[in-house]
Enzyme design. Structure first.
Site, PDB file in Angstrom:
ATOM      1  N   HIS A  35       0.798  -1.342   0.122  1.00 24.50           N
ATOM      2  CA  HIS A  35      -0.055   0.083  -0.210  1.00 24.50           C
ATOM      3  C   HIS A  35       0.757   1.208   0.039  1.00 24.50           C
ATOM      4  O   HIS A  35       2.037   1.209   0.609  1.00 24.50           O
ATOM      5  CB  HIS A  35      -0.939   0.001   1.190  1.00 24.50           C
ATOM      6  CG  HIS A  35      -1.920   1.069   1.325  1.00 24.50           C
ATOM      7  ND1 HIS A  35      -1.827   2.192   1.955  1.00 24.50           N
ATOM      8  CD2 HIS A  35      -3.135   1.311   0.848  1.00 24.50           C
ATOM      9  CE1 HIS A  35      -2.818   3.046   1.818  1.00 24.50           C
ATOM     10  NE2 HIS A  35      -3.508   2.490   1.012  1.00 24.50           N
ATOM     11  N   HIS A  53       8.392   8.039  -7.563  1.00 22.57           N
ATOM     12  CA  HIS A  53       7.115   7.727  -7.963  1.00 22.57           C
ATOM     13  C   HIS A  53       6.802   6.506  -7.286  1.00 22.57           C
ATOM     14  O   HIS A  53       7.507   5.674  -6.576  1.00 22.57           O
ATOM     15  CB  HIS A  53       7.355   7.380  -9.422  1.00 22.57           C
ATOM     16  CG  HIS A  53       7.997   6.040  -9.982  1.00 22.57           C
ATOM     17  ND1 HIS A  53       9.401   6.631 -10.738  1.00 22.57           N
ATOM     18  CD2 HIS A  53       8.153   4.847  -9.756  1.00 22.57           C
ATOM     19  CE1 HIS A  53      10.034   5.429 -10.876  1.00 22.57           C
ATOM     20  NE2 HIS A  53       9.322   4.459 -10.314  1.00 22.57           N
ATOM     21  N   GLU A  99       4.113   5.455 -11.758  1.00 19.11           N
ATOM     22  CA  GLU A  99       4.629   4.545 -13.010  1.00 19.11           C
ATOM     23  C   GLU A  99       3.403   3.430 -13.246  1.00 19.11           C
ATOM     24  O   GLU A  99       3.021   2.917 -12.111  1.00 19.11           O
ATOM     25  CB  GLU A  99       5.804   3.967 -12.593  1.00 19.11           C
ATOM     26  CG  GLU A  99       6.393   2.874 -13.602  1.00 19.11           C
ATOM     27  CD  GLU A  99       7.663   2.160 -13.462  1.00 19.11           C
ATOM     28  OE1 GLU A  99       8.086   1.148 -14.071  1.00 19.11           O
ATOM     29  OE2 GLU A  99       8.296   2.782 -12.518  1.00 19.11           O
TER      30      GLU A  99
END
Length: 283
Positions: A13, A75, A122
């Site tokens: 998560h 990212h 991404e």
């Protein structure tokens, strides 16, 4: 998805901070096709399977825009089940006028885009592990141009992209850090990861169970950079999901041995890496 199921430890998560929750939800729902699992006035848990959340959004009080030249999120990466899924979202993004970058990393094919606050995402698909090349315990990765002509042959016009596949998972997280020596010690000696690729003296890629990486860390924002403000857009935390409590307890002990900070919050352990990035240790 063998690298994202127990007994392997993996990133289960990611929680990010945004400036305007409703604006962000519109992007994640309408553009990426992710559903809302739970929502309050200032936060939302997002899902693809309707049962579990792999991404949460939070709008802090007095939130400020993303701060440059700080540690934190480079990212987060959503892993799609099949190549056709990646091809279909390429078509979908183009049709919706969404700008994105791309790369062939040898182990995977990837797209890169930003949410409305500049949090980079991404979206990728893995090549089968038998196609990955290893040398001296390091996996070969590159930043090559993506072959769109070949990729788009796998698109399915009769089944266009309308939502993210339910089997999508949080594939990995890539972080800006302030240095690499203590960072490597923290994630290897503390959290039990293995370095699987060294990108010169500027980046490390680490994983569990010989994945190409569950975590990337880099100093591309500069060495010695500070952590962002707690009310800044960006990463709030990411969660490592362990196989069982014994494995997690061993990680906690290893972190304590190297002097890492451990907190207990709501029956979970929380630690902070040397650059201020928060990690929830869950089972």
């Amino acid at each position: 998805m063998i690298f994202h199921t127990k007994p392997t430890t993996f990133v289960g998560h990611v929680k990010i901070r945004v400036q305007n929750l409703n604006r962000s939800l519109q992007f994640y729902k309408d553009i990426l096709g992710i559903d809302i699992l739970e929502q309050t006035a200032s936060a939302a848990k997002l899902t693809t399977d309707g049962n579990t959340s792999f991404l949460s959004l939070e709008q802090p009080e007095n939130v400020i825009p993303k701060q440059e030249r700080t540690t934190g999120l480079y990212h987060f990466a959503i892993l799609l089940p099949e190549q056709k899924d990646l091809a279909n979202i390429v078509v979908h993004l183009v049709q919706n006028g969404v700008r994105f970058g791309s790369s062939d990393h040898l182990v995977s094919e990837a797209l890169y885009l930003n949410d409305p606050d500049g949090n980079q995402i991404e979206i990728y698909r893995d090549r089968v592990p038998s196609e990955w090349k290893w040398s001296d315990n390091e996996v070969d990765m590159a930043v090559d141009p993506l072959d769109f002509d070949t990729l788009l042959k796998h698109a399915t016009p009769d089944q266009p992209w309308d939502r993210m596949p339910k089997d999508s998972v949080m594939g990995h997280v890539h972080l800006h850090v302030s240095e690499l020596i203590k960072t490597e010690e923290f994630y290897v000696k503390g959290l039990g990861m293995e370095v699987v690729n060294r990108f010169g003296d500027q980046a490390l890629f680490l994983s569990y169970g010989k994945y190409h990486h569950h975590l990337g860390v880099n100093t591309w924002n500069g060495v010695g950079i500070p952590a962002p403000a707690e009310n800044s857009v960006g990463l709030e935390s990411f969660t490592l999901l362990f196989d069982n409590d014994e494995v997690r307890k061993q990680a906690v002990m290893n972190l304590e041995k190297i002097g890492a900070k451990i907190l207990e919050e709501e029956n979970q352990y929380v630690t902070v890496d040397p650059s201020g990035n928060r990690i929830v240790l869950a089972v």
